[in-house]
Design a protein around this motif. Structure first.
Motif, PDB file in Angstrom:
ATOM      1  N   UNK A 132    -118.263  23.302   3.859  1.00  0.00           N
ATOM      2  CA  UNK A 132    -118.837  23.379   2.526  1.00  0.00           C
ATOM      3  C   UNK A 132    -118.861  21.969   1.934  1.00  0.00           C
ATOM      4  N   UNK A 133    -119.891  21.663   1.181  1.00  0.00           N
ATOM      5  CA  UNK A 133    -119.906  20.391   0.469  1.00  0.00           C
ATOM      6  C   UNK A 133    -118.752  20.390  -0.531  1.00  0.00           C
ATOM      7  N   UNK A 134    -118.301  19.202  -0.984  1.00  0.00           N
ATOM      8  CA  UNK A 134    -117.157  19.156  -1.906  1.00  0.00           C
ATOM      9  C   UNK A 134    -117.316  20.026  -3.150  1.00  0.00           C
TER      10      UNK A 134
ATOM     11  N   UNK B 285    -116.957  14.925   4.855  1.00  0.00           N
ATOM     12  CA  UNK B 285    -117.742  14.944   3.629  1.00  0.00           C
ATOM     13  C   UNK B 285    -117.047  14.152   2.530  1.00  0.00           C
ATOM     14  N   UNK B 286    -117.807  13.276   1.845  1.00  0.00           N
ATOM     15  CA  UNK B 286    -117.331  12.563   0.662  1.00  0.00           C
ATOM     16  C   UNK B 286    -118.403  12.690  -0.411  1.00  0.00           C
ATOM     17  N   UNK B 287    -118.110  13.468  -1.456  1.00  0.00           N
ATOM     18  CA  UNK B 287    -119.099  13.727  -2.511  1.00  0.00           C
ATOM     19  C   UNK B 287    -120.386  14.254  -1.892  1.00  0.00           C
TER      20      UNK B 287
ATOM     21  N   UNK C  82    -120.603  10.963  10.024  1.00  0.00           N
ATOM     22  CA  UNK C  82    -120.628  11.755  11.256  1.00  0.00           C
ATOM     23  C   UNK C  82    -120.523  10.855  12.475  1.00  0.00           C
ATOM     24  N   UNK C  83    -119.942  11.420  13.541  1.00  0.00           N
ATOM     25  CA  UNK C  83    -119.782  10.693  14.793  1.00  0.00           C
ATOM     26  C   UNK C  83    -120.282  11.517  15.963  1.00  0.00           C
TER      27      UNK C  83
ATOM     28  N   UNK D 286    -122.594   7.364  11.759  1.00  0.00           N
ATOM     29  CA  UNK D 286    -123.690   7.267  10.791  1.00  0.00           C
ATOM     30  C   UNK D 286    -123.230   7.793   9.439  1.00  0.00           C
ATOM     31  N   UNK D 287    -123.900   7.353   8.385  1.00  0.00           N
ATOM     32  CA  UNK D 287    -123.661   7.850   7.030  1.00  0.00           C
ATOM     33  C   UNK D 287    -124.964   8.448   6.509  1.00  0.00           C
TER      34      UNK D 287
END
Length: 211
Positions: A129-131, A175-177, A182-183, A190-191
């Motif tokens: 889930x997103x933050x 997930x950050x905000x 991801x790797x 990548x961001x």
């Protein structure tokens, strides 16, 4: 503390006791037929999820006692095939799982009701889930990330780019905000922006796969 493993059982430990023979409070073994891989409490610690390879997903209610907590079995749930992840929602009693069947499953831990999200073309390695808890993001061996609406089950966006996104199976995410780091299996990082799908990278590379 709880632990699980290849002996097909979960043990509750009193880590304050040094002597091994005296620090085991109790064990949970009914209902398991293979290795225990996932033991996770929900957001407020009132429910416990246990599962692993070849096992159903079993939900327990945590009952606090005077000296120790006990676990009351509540629900058992099945998914299609072996799973690669378990992720609780940050504020509710829903959780995500999935794996080789190329679907994300969202379960209501209290009722056992579930919703599936289909669209990936290969094994799914994680979903979160997103933050804010309003979207679901999944990553797959098909080299894509997908953003889902939990209610409608629609795929809102597929993140895929031949120049600035993964060209190898995506194996890990954080997930950050509104951003996803991801790797992949070749070590590339990548961001990506969840709202726009814009990606930057690779920003760095590990010598081996990212976990």
């Amino acid at each position: 503390m709880l632990s699980g493993g290849g002996d097909d059982r979960v043990l509750a430990w009193d880590i304050g006791k040094a002597e091994k023979e005296k620090n085991t409070l109790f064990e949970i073994k009914e209902g398991f037929k293979d290795s225990i891989e996932y033991i996770k409490f929900n957001h407020d610690g009132k429910y416990l999820l246990i599962t692993g390879q070849g096992n159903p997903i079993r939900i327990y209610k945590v009952i606090d006692g005077d000296d120790e907590s006990q676990f009351e079995f509540k629900k058992e749930m099945e998914t299609g095939e072996d799973i690669n992840f378990i992720t609780w929602h940050q504020k509710s009693n829903f959780f995500l799982t999935g794996g080789k069947d190329m679907m994300v499953w969202m379960f209501n831990a209290l009722t056992g009701e579930f919703t599936t999200y289909t669209g990936h073309e290969d094994e799914i390695n994680n979903a979160e889930f997103t933050p804010a808890g309003k979207r679901i993001v999944s990553i797959s061996n098909d080299c894509t990330a997908k953003v889902w609406d939990p209610v409608s089950t629609k795929c809102l966006m597929t993140i895929k780019d031949e120049k600035s996104f993964h060209q190898h199976p995506i194996t890990a995410m954080f997930m950050i905000n509104e951003s996803m780091i991801s790797g992949d299996s070749e070590g590339y990082i990548y961001i990506s922006q969840i709202k726009t799908g814009e990606s930057v990278g690779p920003v760095t590379k590990h010598a081996e796969n990212v976990e």
